[in-house]
Design an enzyme around this catalytic site. Structure first.
Site, mmCIF file in Angstrom:
data_model
loop_
_atom_site.group_PDB
_atom_site.id
_atom_site.type_symbol
_atom_site.label_atom_id
_atom_site.label_comp_id
_atom_site.label_asym_id
_atom_site.label_seq_id
_atom_site.Cartn_x
_atom_site.Cartn_y
_atom_site.Cartn_z
ATOM 1 N N LEU A 15 0.817 -1.226 0.000
ATOM 2 C CA LEU A 15 0.000 0.000 0.000
ATOM 3 C C LEU A 15 0.843 1.264 0.000
ATOM 4 O O LEU A 15 1.790 1.394 0.781
ATOM 5 C CB LEU A 15 -0.924 -0.004 1.235
ATOM 6 C CG LEU A 15 -1.802 1.246 1.456
ATOM 7 C CD1 LEU A 15 -3.178 0.845 1.981
ATOM 8 C CD2 LEU A 15 -1.140 2.214 2.436
ATOM 9 N N ASP A 62 0.092 8.613 1.752
ATOM 10 C CA ASP A 62 0.443 10.020 1.581
ATOM 11 C C ASP A 62 1.776 10.278 0.862
ATOM 12 O O ASP A 62 2.772 9.619 1.148
ATOM 13 C CB ASP A 62 0.588 10.723 2.945
ATOM 14 C CG ASP A 62 -0.561 10.449 3.871
ATOM 15 O OD1 ASP A 62 -1.536 9.792 3.466
ATOM 16 O OD2 ASP A 62 -0.471 10.887 5.035
ATOM 17 N N GLN A 73 4.361 7.251 2.000
ATOM 18 C CA GLN A 73 3.964 6.291 3.019
ATOM 19 C C GLN A 73 3.800 4.928 2.357
ATOM 20 O O GLN A 73 3.076 4.792 1.364
ATOM 21 C CB GLN A 73 2.624 6.715 3.652
ATOM 22 C CG GLN A 73 2.734 7.901 4.561
ATOM 23 C CD GLN A 73 3.392 7.536 5.873
ATOM 24 O OE1 GLN A 73 2.797 6.926 6.745
ATOM 25 N NE2 GLN A 73 4.646 7.916 6.010
ATOM 26 N N SER A 100 3.645 10.329 8.320
ATOM 27 C CA SER A 100 3.883 11.399 7.345
ATOM 28 C C SER A 100 4.685 12.580 7.879
ATOM 29 O O SER A 100 4.694 12.855 9.084
ATOM 30 C CB SER A 100 2.552 11.909 6.812
ATOM 31 O OG SER A 100 2.025 10.957 5.939
ATOM 32 N N ARG A 119 0.334 14.505 14.622
ATOM 33 C CA ARG A 119 1.246 14.000 13.582
ATOM 34 C C ARG A 119 1.296 14.877 12.339
ATOM 35 O O ARG A 119 0.547 15.810 12.184
ATOM 36 C CB ARG A 119 0.816 12.584 13.180
ATOM 37 C CG ARG A 119 -0.635 12.485 12.719
ATOM 38 C CD ARG A 119 -0.961 11.052 12.252
ATOM 39 N NE ARG A 119 -2.378 10.890 12.031
ATOM 40 C CZ ARG A 119 -3.222 10.386 12.922
ATOM 41 N NH1 ARG A 119 -2.808 9.957 14.105
ATOM 42 N NH2 ARG A 119 -4.516 10.290 12.636
ATOM 43 N N GLU A 128 -5.612 16.072 9.733
ATOM 44 C CA GLU A 128 -4.383 15.420 9.298
ATOM 45 C C GLU A 128 -3.672 16.283 8.246
ATOM 46 O O GLU A 128 -4.301 17.049 7.515
ATOM 47 C CB GLU A 128 -4.699 14.041 8.704
ATOM 48 C CG GLU A 128 -5.272 13.073 9.740
ATOM 49 C CD GLU A 128 -5.337 11.629 9.273
ATOM 50 O OE1 GLU A 128 -4.968 10.739 10.043
ATOM 51 O OE2 GLU A 128 -5.778 11.385 8.138
HETATM 52 C C1 FRU Z 1 -3.096 10.409 6.366
HETATM 53 C C2 FRU Z 1 -2.413 9.656 7.494
HETATM 54 C C3 FRU Z 1 -1.503 10.580 8.286
HETATM 55 C C4 FRU Z 1 -0.507 9.625 8.869
HETATM 56 C C5 FRU Z 1 -0.345 8.632 7.763
HETATM 57 C C6 FRU Z 1 -0.087 7.212 8.193
HETATM 58 O O1 FRU Z 1 -3.520 9.548 5.352
HETATM 59 O O2 FRU Z 1 -3.352 9.029 8.330
HETATM 60 O O3 FRU Z 1 -2.170 11.359 9.248
HETATM 61 O O4 FRU Z 1 0.684 10.233 9.206
HETATM 62 O O5 FRU Z 1 -1.530 8.674 6.990
HETATM 63 O O6 FRU Z 1 0.195 6.410 7.102
#
Ligand code: FRU
Length: 482
Positions: A40, A43, A59, A103, A162, A221
């Site tokens: 997968l 971000d 990510q 992220s 985060r 986020e």
């Molecule tokens: C957004 C999120 C961020 C986090 C990341 C984890 O899609 O949830 O807030 O850092 O993805 O993969």
């Protein structure tokens, strides 16, 4: 590199090798969008042009086409068209990030490419901790972790804390971060630092329950703040907005506020929220200012918890992709998105129909394909109803009477037709980037954008137009090679 880190990295490589054939044989693998080699991608992270080279991190869960302890994958490019997959930048090996290198962003600090990211930690009972960490690189490829630079939560906030985005303003470093209050309001908090290492919390500059907003989501986020022209823009992905008319129909939203950031108070004086995208899949975008001064945004072509396990590619061990890079401009208080001009290098075999007649259901000679760009302009008259059908799987429909533009596609699970819409005064032009399983539709010069995945029959390449009354139209089509 610690032993744990090298074990995790070899496990990720094994996973790539194990599924390489299955992944690459999937006809829905994209041709000009960034993807993870397996598993997968979500971000975009650390988006920057550094010493001439564009770096896009992402990510990544290499171990399954679902969420988990994220790595940072890494691509580089010098022209935004040709991308090189680089070695894994971060693996979740240390105590402060053991459940994911979440992220974050990149800046040049002390002449080094410096990543700011969230270390996500969960204990056996699922209790969460979060640490804002730094990793630095001399060569832009191998990163040395330096651990947390923010390791305490501000009082009144949960560990849903985060996605640090860092920038420099008047010689001082600032960091904006997504947060949740103990009474479940999403906020964006501003921090300040002179050296990029010792950070002072200046408090929330915008959020749910903070004027002018009332209830506005339980978590914010991926906030991103930047100056565009005379104004400041905040892009953010709030979770928990209620659907309203044609707005907020995805599980979670990504949108923006335009206003003025008072760094001293601090407070972001802003107007109304608008979604950045009208389509089915767009979330967690990140921007950077490149060396030519353009503000370029890339988003994740996916939405968390939105039928992710129903994507047809899951059976082939991969899911999602990033969007094409888009240059942002402000028109009044409206963000306009334009595909970066470099993407014109992908064009091949132009087909052009000047003043093509569209009457009833029409197919135009040479206007078909799966990986193509379409440009439609100069509508001769304005028909009451105009439709484009994409490979029998999605349709874009403009209804002039209601002034509504609709994108329809077949739902991934039940195959029933679902739609996303926006209000549109007049349909003037369309620029459409089609990839094997994605659509990015820029309406009227990028005033509205629909970004979506779709999964047509791989051999179905028909594109057709339908108009309620006879009209003429300029149509251009190119095959795209990324
Ligand atoms: C957004 C999120 C961020 C986090 C990341 C984890 O899609 O949830 O807030 O850092 O993805 O993969």
């Amino acid at each position: 590199m610690t032993e744990k880190e090298s074990i995790l990295i070899s496990q990720a490589h094994e996973e790539v090798a194990k599924h390489k054939e299955t992944v690459e044989a999937d006809p829905h693998r994209l041709q000009f969008h960034l993807m993870s080699p397996v598993g997968l991608i979500n971000d975009p992270n650390g988006w920057i042009q550094w010493n001439g080279t564009y770096h896009m991190f992402y990510q990544w869960n290499p171990f399954k086409p679902g969420h988990g302890a994220k790595f940072w994958g890494h691509y580089t490019s010098t022209d935004l068209v040709h991308w090189t997959h680089e070695p894994i930048a971060l693996a979740p090996s240390e105590w402060y990030e053991k459940n994911g290198c979440y992220s974050g962003s990149a800046v040049d600090l002390d002449g080094k490419l410096t990543l700011f990211y969230t270390g996500n930690v969960k204990d056996e009972e699922g209790n969460r901790e979060s640490y804002q960490c730094i990793a630095q690189s001399q060569d832009g490829i191998t990163f040395e972790k330096q651990g947390p630079v923010i390791d305490t939560l501000p009082s009144g906030y949960t560990a849903h804390f985060r996605d640090p985005k860092v920038w420099k303003h008047d010689g001082v470093w600032y960091l904006i971060i997504g947060a949740q209050t103990e009474d479940l309001q999403g906020h964006a908090l501003l921090y300040r630092s002179n050296d990029g290492r010792a950070w002072t919390n200046l408090g929330p500059i915008a959020g749910s329950g903070l004027a002018p907003l009332q209830q506005f989501g339980f978590m914010w986020e991926c906030p991103d703040v930047f100056t565009l022209g005379e104004k400041e823009v905040m892009i953010v992905s709030p979770q928990g907005l209620e659907p309203e008319g044609m707005h907020n129909h995805n599980t979670y939203q990504a949108g923006y506020f335009v206003g003025e950031l008072d760094y001293d108070l601090p407070k972001f004086h802003h107007g109304a929220f608008d979604e950045l995208d009208r389509g089915f899949e767009f979330y967690a975008p990140q921007t950077t200012e490149d060396e030519s001064g353009r503000r370029i945004m890339v988003g994740w072509m996916g939405v968390p918890d939105q039928q992710e396990d129903q994507h047809p590619s899951v059976k082939n061990q991969w899911i999602h992709c990033l969007t094409i890079p888009r240059e942002l401009q402000l028109k009044g208080d409206r963000l306009i998105q334009k595909p970066v001009e470099e993407l014109q290098q992908m064009r091949h075999n132009e087909v052009m129909h000047e003043e093509a007649t569209i009457e009833g259901h029409t197919e135009l000679n040479g206007v078909s394909g799966d990986v193509v760009e379409l440009e439609l302009s100069d509508f001769g008259s304005a028909p009451a109803f105009f439709e484009i059908d994409f490979r029998q799987e999605a349709r874009l429909v403009f209804d002039r009477e209601s002034r509504v533009l609709t994108l329809e596609r077949k739902n991934f699970a039940d195959r029933l037709t679902e739609k996303r819409q926006c209000h549109l005064e007049e349909l003037q032009s369309l620029r459409i980037f089609m990839d094997t399983s994605s659509l990015e539709i820029f309406v009227n010069g990028g005033e509205d954008v629909f970004t979506s995945r779709y999964f047509p029959e791989p051999t179905e390449n028909r594109i057709s137009f339908t108009s309620s009354e006879q009209t003429t139209l300029n149509v251009k089509k190119w095959e795209l090679r990324g």
